[in-house]
Write a protein that holds these residues in place. Structure first.
Motif, PDB file in Angstrom:
ATOM      1  N   SER B  53       0.867  -1.184   0.000  1.00 31.16           N
ATOM      2  CA  SER B  53       0.000   0.000   0.000  1.00 31.16           C
ATOM      3  C   SER B  53       0.900   1.228   0.000  1.00 31.16           C
ATOM      4  O   SER B  53       1.094   1.864   1.028  1.00 31.16           O
ATOM      5  CB  SER B  53      -0.943  -0.017   1.197  1.00 31.16           C
ATOM      6  OG  SER B  53      -0.223  -0.285   2.375  1.00 31.16           O
ATOM      7  N   PRO B  54       1.510   1.496  -1.153  1.00 30.02           N
ATOM      8  CA  PRO B  54       2.461   2.615  -1.227  1.00 30.02           C
ATOM      9  C   PRO B  54       1.745   3.935  -0.945  1.00 30.02           C
ATOM     10  O   PRO B  54       0.586   4.092  -1.333  1.00 30.02           O
ATOM     11  CB  PRO B  54       2.961   2.560  -2.675  1.00 30.02           C
ATOM     12  CG  PRO B  54       1.914   1.810  -3.423  1.00 30.02           C
ATOM     13  CD  PRO B  54       1.284   0.876  -2.466  1.00 30.02           C
ATOM     14  N   SER B  55       2.437   4.836  -0.267  1.00 30.50           N
ATOM     15  CA  SER B  55       1.797   6.129  -0.028  1.00 30.50           C
ATOM     16  C   SER B  55       1.941   6.969  -1.294  1.00 30.50           C
ATOM     17  O   SER B  55       2.885   6.811  -2.069  1.00 30.50           O
ATOM     18  CB  SER B  55       2.430   6.839   1.168  1.00 30.50           C
ATOM     19  OG  SER B  55       3.821   6.954   0.968  1.00 30.50           O
ATOM     20  N   PHE B  56       0.954   7.796  -1.502  1.00 29.75           N
ATOM     21  CA  PHE B  56       0.915   8.580  -2.746  1.00 29.75           C
ATOM     22  C   PHE B  56       0.154   9.875  -2.525  1.00 29.75           C
ATOM     23  O   PHE B  56      -0.536  10.037  -1.517  1.00 29.75           O
ATOM     24  CB  PHE B  56       0.225   7.775  -3.864  1.00 29.75           C
ATOM     25  CG  PHE B  56      -1.225   7.471  -3.563  1.00 29.75           C
ATOM     26  CD1 PHE B  56      -1.580   6.343  -2.848  1.00 29.75           C
ATOM     27  CD2 PHE B  56      -2.232   8.333  -3.991  1.00 29.75           C
ATOM     28  CE1 PHE B  56      -2.910   6.063  -2.556  1.00 29.75           C
ATOM     29  CE2 PHE B  56      -3.562   8.062  -3.709  1.00 29.75           C
ATOM     30  CZ  PHE B  56      -3.901   6.927  -2.989  1.00 29.75           C
ATOM     31  N   ASP B  57       0.295  10.787  -3.451  1.00 30.58           N
ATOM     32  CA  ASP B  57      -0.515  12.011  -3.467  1.00 30.58           C
ATOM     33  C   ASP B  57      -1.372  11.989  -4.718  1.00 30.58           C
ATOM     34  O   ASP B  57      -0.922  11.545  -5.777  1.00 30.58           O
ATOM     35  CB  ASP B  57       0.397  13.254  -3.505  1.00 30.58           C
ATOM     36  CG  ASP B  57       1.188  13.402  -2.213  1.00 30.58           C
ATOM     37  OD1 ASP B  57       0.625  13.099  -1.142  1.00 30.58           O
ATOM     38  OD2 ASP B  57       2.374  13.784  -2.289  1.00 30.58           O
ATOM     39  N   TRP B  58      -2.574  12.502  -4.572  1.00 33.09           N
ATOM     40  CA  TRP B  58      -3.456  12.590  -5.737  1.00 33.09           C
ATOM     41  C   TRP B  58      -3.022  13.723  -6.661  1.00 33.09           C
ATOM     42  O   TRP B  58      -2.711  14.811  -6.199  1.00 33.09           O
ATOM     43  CB  TRP B  58      -4.897  12.881  -5.321  1.00 33.09           C
ATOM     44  CG  TRP B  58      -5.626  11.728  -4.708  1.00 33.09           C
ATOM     45  CD1 TRP B  58      -6.106  11.654  -3.427  1.00 33.09           C
ATOM     46  CD2 TRP B  58      -5.975  10.496  -5.338  1.00 33.09           C
ATOM     47  NE1 TRP B  58      -6.720  10.448  -3.228  1.00 33.09           N
ATOM     48  CE2 TRP B  58      -6.657   9.720  -4.375  1.00 33.09           C
ATOM     49  CE3 TRP B  58      -5.764   9.969  -6.608  1.00 33.09           C
ATOM     50  CZ2 TRP B  58      -7.148   8.445  -4.658  1.00 33.09           C
ATOM     51  CZ3 TRP B  58      -6.254   8.711  -6.880  1.00 33.09           C
ATOM     52  CH2 TRP B  58      -6.929   7.948  -5.917  1.00 33.09           C
ATOM     53  N   ALA B  91      -5.361  10.165 -11.262  1.00 31.44           N
ATOM     54  CA  ALA B  91      -3.910  10.210 -11.451  1.00 31.44           C
ATOM     55  C   ALA B  91      -3.278  10.459 -10.093  1.00 31.44           C
ATOM     56  O   ALA B  91      -3.835  11.180  -9.264  1.00 31.44           O
ATOM     57  CB  ALA B  91      -3.533  11.309 -12.435  1.00 31.44           C
ATOM     58  N   LEU B  92      -2.130   9.832  -9.871  1.00 36.25           N
ATOM     59  CA  LEU B  92      -1.480   9.983  -8.576  1.00 36.25           C
ATOM     60  C   LEU B  92       0.027   9.919  -8.760  1.00 36.25           C
ATOM     61  O   LEU B  92       0.538   9.546  -9.817  1.00 36.25           O
ATOM     62  CB  LEU B  92      -1.976   8.896  -7.610  1.00 36.25           C
ATOM     63  CG  LEU B  92      -2.003   7.444  -8.113  1.00 36.25           C
ATOM     64  CD1 LEU B  92      -0.634   6.809  -8.067  1.00 36.25           C
ATOM     65  CD2 LEU B  92      -2.989   6.639  -7.300  1.00 36.25           C
ATOM     66  N   THR B  93       0.710  10.319  -7.707  1.00 35.62           N
ATOM     67  CA  THR B  93       2.167  10.259  -7.766  1.00 35.62           C
ATOM     68  C   THR B  93       2.698   9.560  -6.518  1.00 35.62           C
ATOM     69  O   THR B  93       2.241   9.813  -5.405  1.00 35.62           O
ATOM     70  CB  THR B  93       2.767  11.672  -7.951  1.00 35.62           C
ATOM     71  OG1 THR B  93       4.178  11.585  -7.866  1.00 35.62           O
ATOM     72  CG2 THR B  93       2.285  12.651  -6.922  1.00 35.62           C
TER      73      THR B  93
END
Lengths: 362, 169
Positions: B53-58, B91-93
């Motif tokens: 569950s990698p952390s990401f930003d939207w 989309a996320l990073t």
């Protein structure tokens, strides 16, 4: 015209509460799940998707449940929902030549490459009620055979080799969209096809039938009818390339019609085209027949004054949501309208001496 | 590749020009196409089975919209508008700046999110593990479903035969 009337809120609320209860029906009978409608009433779901003009089987199934099985009401719900969605863009045209066919038949070529594949059809059933379906039971598994992997070519390709059938002019022009621009006449074939594919099945069927019975003479053969799934590909701007964003089930019908030729065209076969969301065979054949009838002008044929040749008549009456909206609005309160008509008729009757006649009789 | 700040707006999602070419682009096109059509329950099961569950930003939160599906007149001619279909995108990073895009058919935001995360991971060192754990089983299951239908269709293919008429002909 009708005038807004106040009052009736409680009656309306109670009517809707009763509607919900009636929708549920006898509570001793199990409630229908949306997934059951999607899986077991799939042809109703397909019709709602086609005429609602939105491919989403779960939503169509929900709409059918909410509408108590009234398909035009369900289509109305889908059309209303559709207007709330932002549009992300348009897809590349689907390639029906690459369709994974569940069904593919030709009434013109017995030995077409790819064969005559019947698929899950009602054809050749005896139309006798099957009382076994009243009881729950396991369905025996359908037989299988060695699957075909190569694409199934379009039948018209073979006729095109001889140039004996009209070629479809190649074009990448952006098609008109009747959901974005108001209709104007004469319209192009792009708009006609969009209108027919979302048009009311019964209306398009009736018009198609009229052409078979002689109102716009064009004798159609079903050159090919295919049902199956195609990939839907779209350019994704932020990626800079196209991906498959999904797949849809489609029914495609190509008719082959006689054509005597004109000043500029040699005698050759002409074509009518039907393409509809879902397994919607009756609709796709109807669409192809009406498409062909509407092409009289570009083919230099005579206007026989037939309904199916009258583009404005066909296109302005094929949409069942427009039709039902206008039709059903006359049941809404028209008290003021009617009051003025009543006054008028009473006045005319007075002027005609009706009162005096009655008095004299008494 | 554009790196955006947290909760970027749509305008900030720029075209990834030159990010991939040739084979890389073709491969990405392949897995995104697979993810777009993947059945929801299977995709989510495989994703949770993968366990990351990698952390990401939207960059763009999941949103549902419609795309206009086009057909061609006579199957090969000029395009016309057939009708719309529902699509959900996001989309996320990832923390390392890798951008993942999710475009899936239907209205499931969970599916779009999983697709975008898988798309992002496929561009990292985790690619081969993700392919083994998610993409390969997904492709296999979807191919099986397709084969099953094709096999049923094949069984309904008509074999014509000519009847010999007359007893002594």
């Amino acid at each position: 015209m009708y005038v807004a009337v106040k009052g009736g809120e409680r009656a309306i609320e109670n009517a809707h509460a009763w509607l919900a209860e009636e929708r549920r029906g006898d509570t001793s009978v199990a409630e229908l799940a949306v997934a059951q409608i999607r899986e077991q009433l799939s042809l109703a779901v397909n019709r709602v998707m086609a005429e609602g003009s939105l491919y989403d089987p779960d939503l169509a199934a929900l709409a059918i449940k909410q509408a108590r099985g009234d398909l035009i009401e369900a289509i109305f719900l889908i059309r209303a929902y559709r207007t709330t969605l932002p549009r992300f863009g348009a897809t590349n045209p689907v390639e029906t030549g690459k369709m994974a066919c569940d069904r593919r038949i030709s009434a013109t070529f017995k030995d077409a490459p790819g064969g005559q594949v019947l698929g899950p059809t009602f054809d050749y059933t005896h139309r006798l009620l099957d009382f076994k379906l009243t009881a729950e039971g396991e369905v025996p598994e359908a037989p299988t055979a060695e699957p075909r992997h190569e694409p199934t070519p379009h039948i018209t390709e073979f006729l095109q080799g001889e140039d004996i059938i009209q070629r479809e002019p190649e074009s990448e022009a952006t098609p008109g969209d009747l959901t974005r621009q108001p209709m104007s006449y004469p319209s192009g074939r792009d708009i006609r096809l969009q209108s027919l594919t979302r048009g009311d099945e019964g209306f398009v069927l009736g018009l198609a039938y009229s052409t078979q019975r002689g109102y716009a003479r064009n004798h159609a053969f079903v050159g090919e009818l295919r049902i199956g799934t195609v990939a839907v590909e779209m350019e994704i701007p932020e990626l800079g390339f196209a991906i498959e964003i999904g797949e849809v089930e489609l029914t495609e019908c190509e008719t082959v019609n006689q054509f005597a030729g004109s000043k500029t065209e040699p005698p050759q076969f002409t074509r009518g085209y039907g393409l509809v969301f879902g397994q919607t065979e009756r609709k796709a054949i109807s669409m192809a027949l009406v498409d062909r009838a509407l092409r009289w002008r570009e083919l230099g044929e005579d206007d026989l004054g037939a309904a199916a040749q009258d583009e404005e008549f066909v296109l302005s009456h094929s949409d069942n949501i427009q039709a039902t909206g206008f039709l059903e609005h006359i049941k809404l309160p028209h008290y003021v309208d009617f009051q003025s008509e009543l006054e008028l008729v009473r006045k005319l009757r007075r002027e005609a001496g009706v009162e005096e006649v009655r008095e004299a009789a008494e | 590749m554009a790196i955006q700040k947290k909760n970027g707006t749509e305008a900030e999602i720029e075209t990834e020009t030159g990010a991939e070419t040739g084979a890389g682009q073709q491969a990405r096109r392949g897995w995104m196409s697979l993810l777009a059509r993947a059945p929801e329950t299977l995709l989510l099961a495989l994703w949770s089975g993968y366990g990351a569950s990698p952390s990401f930003d939207w960059l763009r939160r999941p949103e549902t919209g419609a795309v206009m599906v086009r057909g061609r007149m006579g199957g090969t001619g000029a395009p016309f508008n057939l009708g719309e279909m529902t699509v959900t995108r996001c989309a996320l990073t990832l923390q390392d700046g890798t951008v993942g895009h999710g475009y899936v058919q239907g209205r499931s935001k969970a599916r779009a999110e999983a697709a975008a995360l898988i798309d992002a991971l496929m561009q990292t060192g985790a690619a081969s593990a993700v392919r083994r754990a998610i993409l390969d089983p997904l492709a296999e299951a979807m191919a099986t479903t397709r084969e099953d239908r094709a096999a049923r269709a094949a069984a309904t293919k008509v074999d014509f035969f000519t009847l010999v008429r007359g007893e002594d002909g």
